[in-house]
Design a protein around this motif. Structure first.
Motif, PDB file in Angstrom:
ATOM      1  N   MET A  90       0.821  -1.216   0.000  1.00 33.84           N
ATOM      2  CA  MET A  90       0.000   0.000   0.000  1.00 33.84           C
ATOM      3  C   MET A  90       0.853   1.264   0.000  1.00 33.84           C
ATOM      4  N   PHE A  91       2.119   1.142   0.372  1.00 36.86           N
ATOM      5  CA  PHE A  91       2.999   2.303   0.423  1.00 36.86           C
ATOM      6  C   PHE A  91       3.815   2.410  -0.849  1.00 36.86           C
ATOM      7  N   ARG A  92       3.770   3.574  -1.477  1.00 38.01           N
ATOM      8  CA  ARG A  92       4.547   3.827  -2.692  1.00 38.01           C
ATOM      9  C   ARG A  92       5.926   4.377  -2.326  1.00 38.01           C
ATOM     10  N   ALA A  93       6.827   4.365  -3.278  1.00 39.60           N
ATOM     11  CA  ALA A  93       8.169   4.929  -3.047  1.00 39.60           C
ATOM     12  C   ALA A  93       8.056   6.394  -2.632  1.00 39.60           C
ATOM     13  N   LEU A  94       7.132   7.125  -3.236  1.00 39.63           N
ATOM     14  CA  LEU A  94       6.935   8.539  -2.898  1.00 39.63           C
ATOM     15  C   LEU A  94       6.528   8.697  -1.429  1.00 39.63           C
ATOM     16  N   ASP A  95       5.634   7.822  -0.956  1.00 38.94           N
ATOM     17  CA  ASP A  95       5.221   7.865   0.450  1.00 38.94           C
ATOM     18  C   ASP A  95       6.428   7.631   1.364  1.00 38.94           C
ATOM     19  N   ALA A  96       7.241   6.649   1.019  1.00 38.10           N
ATOM     20  CA  ALA A  96       8.408   6.315   1.834  1.00 38.10           C
ATOM     21  C   ALA A  96       9.385   7.486   1.897  1.00 38.10           C
ATOM     22  N   ILE A  97       9.619   8.127   0.760  1.00 37.32           N
ATOM     23  CA  ILE A  97      10.531   9.284   0.721  1.00 37.32           C
ATOM     24  C   ILE A  97      10.001  10.406   1.611  1.00 37.32           C
ATOM     25  N   HIS A  98       8.706  10.699   1.489  1.00 40.18           N
ATOM     26  CA  HIS A  98       8.125  11.777   2.296  1.00 40.18           C
ATOM     27  C   HIS A  98       8.219  11.478   3.798  1.00 40.18           C
ATOM     28  N   MET A  99       7.957  10.241   4.189  1.00 38.45           N
ATOM     29  CA  MET A  99       7.987   9.894   5.613  1.00 38.45           C
ATOM     30  C   MET A  99       9.412   9.917   6.182  1.00 38.45           C
ATOM     31  N   LEU A 100      10.410   9.658   5.343  1.00 36.86           N
ATOM     32  CA  LEU A 100      11.795   9.704   5.809  1.00 36.86           C
ATOM     33  C   LEU A 100      12.322  11.130   5.924  1.00 36.86           C
ATOM     34  N   ARG A 101      11.616  12.080   5.311  1.00 36.86           N
ATOM     35  CA  ARG A 101      12.023  13.487   5.379  1.00 36.86           C
ATOM     36  C   ARG A 101      11.460  14.207   6.604  1.00 36.86           C
ATOM     37  N   LEU A 102      10.610  13.534   7.368  1.00 33.73           N
ATOM     38  CA  LEU A 102      10.012  14.158   8.551  1.00 33.73           C
ATOM     39  C   LEU A 102      11.051  14.323   9.653  1.00 33.73           C
ATOM     40  N   PRO A 103      10.756  15.190  10.634  1.00 36.48           N
ATOM     41  CA  PRO A 103      11.669  15.313  11.780  1.00 36.48           C
ATOM     42  C   PRO A 103      11.815  13.948  12.465  1.00 36.48           C
ATOM     43  N   PRO A 104      12.945  13.692  13.098  1.00 35.49           N
ATOM     44  CA  PRO A 104      13.216  12.372  13.675  1.00 35.49           C
ATOM     45  C   PRO A 104      12.091  11.799  14.541  1.00 35.49           C
ATOM     46  N   ALA A 105      11.414  12.627  15.319  1.00 35.21           N
ATOM     47  CA  ALA A 105      10.359  12.119  16.204  1.00 35.21           C
ATOM     48  C   ALA A 105       9.174  11.549  15.428  1.00 35.21           C
ATOM     49  N   LYS A 106       8.922  12.044  14.225  1.00 33.13           N
ATOM     50  CA  LYS A 106       7.783  11.590  13.420  1.00 33.13           C
ATOM     51  C   LYS A 106       8.205  10.715  12.229  1.00 33.13           C
ATOM     52  N   ARG A 107       9.505  10.585  12.007  1.00 31.57           N
ATOM     53  CA  ARG A 107      10.024   9.839  10.854  1.00 31.57           C
ATOM     54  C   ARG A 107       9.662   8.363  10.965  1.00 31.57           C
ATOM     55  N   VAL A 108       9.231   7.768   9.823  1.00 29.32           N
ATOM     56  CA  VAL A 108       8.877   6.348   9.779  1.00 29.32           C
ATOM     57  C   VAL A 108       9.467   5.743   8.510  1.00 29.32           C
ATOM     58  N   ASP A 109      10.175   4.648   8.658  1.00 32.67           N
ATOM     59  CA  ASP A 109      10.652   3.893   7.504  1.00 32.67           C
ATOM     60  C   ASP A 109       9.535   2.921   7.126  1.00 32.67           C
ATOM     61  N   LEU A 110       8.783   3.264   6.080  1.00 32.95           N
ATOM     62  CA  LEU A 110       7.614   2.482   5.683  1.00 32.95           C
ATOM     63  C   LEU A 110       7.974   1.104   5.128  1.00 32.95           C
ATOM     64  N   SER A 111       9.242   0.875   4.829  1.00 29.80           N
ATOM     65  CA  SER A 111       9.651  -0.441   4.336  1.00 29.80           C
ATOM     66  C   SER A 111      10.091  -1.368   5.470  1.00 29.80           C
ATOM     67  N   SER A 112      10.159  -0.838   6.683  1.00 37.23           N
ATOM     68  CA  SER A 112      10.634  -1.601   7.841  1.00 37.23           C
ATOM     69  C   SER A 112       9.462  -2.129   8.649  1.00 37.23           C
ATOM     70  N   TYR A 113       9.375  -3.433   8.782  1.00 38.06           N
ATOM     71  CA  TYR A 113       8.328  -4.046   9.601  1.00 38.06           C
ATOM     72  C   TYR A 113       8.359  -3.479  11.017  1.00 38.06           C
TER      73      TYR A 113
END
Length: 182
Positions: free
Chosen positions: A16-39
């Motif tokens: 359900m997560f696209r590469a674009l989603d993953a890039i955007h989530m990794l650009r967030l500040p560390p407290a909110k950052r999520v690696d969408l490819s990581s279980y």
């Protein structure tokens, strides 16, 4: 009526997560950052992701292909309520790659299932002119396993294969099978 299938990370959540989603989530500040490819990261920050999906201005925004349909959000929520399921990588044995016809092959191995309701299969990781790589995956339904059982899994390959070997990954490591010629 068929019961809802337990969502699994690799089959139902990750796609359900696209590469674009993953890039955007990794650009967030560390407290909110999520690696969408990581279980582990997605499991540990499930509520943060759910908050983004359900916000007054949900992520992803409409200008970037969002927001998610309600069914996807429900599936993501059910993934948590059913215990954050994922596929298991079991060990295989008796690996074989047999020539079954002109440019036709059968890849097989035995897999020990924890019980008869579990299932296993080959999942293709890479199929290029340079490499044929598979991994063995196992889906274990909920509940207490009654008794282990061994099954043989197969995958049919059509050639011609231009690589020198087919590789299978399992919990024990890497198994390289030479391409048979007769």
């Amino acid at each position: 009526m068929m019961a809802d299938r337990r969502p699994l990370f690799e089959l139902h959540i990750l796609p359900m997560f696209r590469a674009l989603d993953a890039i955007h989530m990794l650009r967030l500040p560390p407290a909110k950052r999520v690696d969408l490819s990581s279980y582990d990261d997605l499991k540990n920050k499930h509520q943060d992701v759910l908050d983004f999906l359900n916000a007054a201005s949900p992520m992803p925004p409409k200008s970037h292909g969002g927001p998610w349909p309600k069914e996807w959000i429900d599936l993501f929520t059910r993934w948590k309520t059913t215990g954050f399921g994922r596929l298991i990588k079991p060990a295989g044995s008796n690996f074989d790659l047999a020539l079954t016809g002109p440019d036709r092959f059968t890849l097989s191995c035995d897999v020990l299932l924890p019980d008869g309701s579990a299932s296993a299969w080959f999942s293709i990781i890479q199929a290029t002119a340079d490499a044929q790589v598979y991994e063995i995956v196992l889906e274990q339904p909920d509940g207490n396993p009654p008794a282990p059982t061994t099954i043989t899994i197969e995958e049919r390959l059509r050639g011609p294969l231009t690589t020198n070997e087919v590789v299978v990954l399992d919990s024990a490591g890497r198994h390289a099978l030479g391409i048979p010629t007769s």
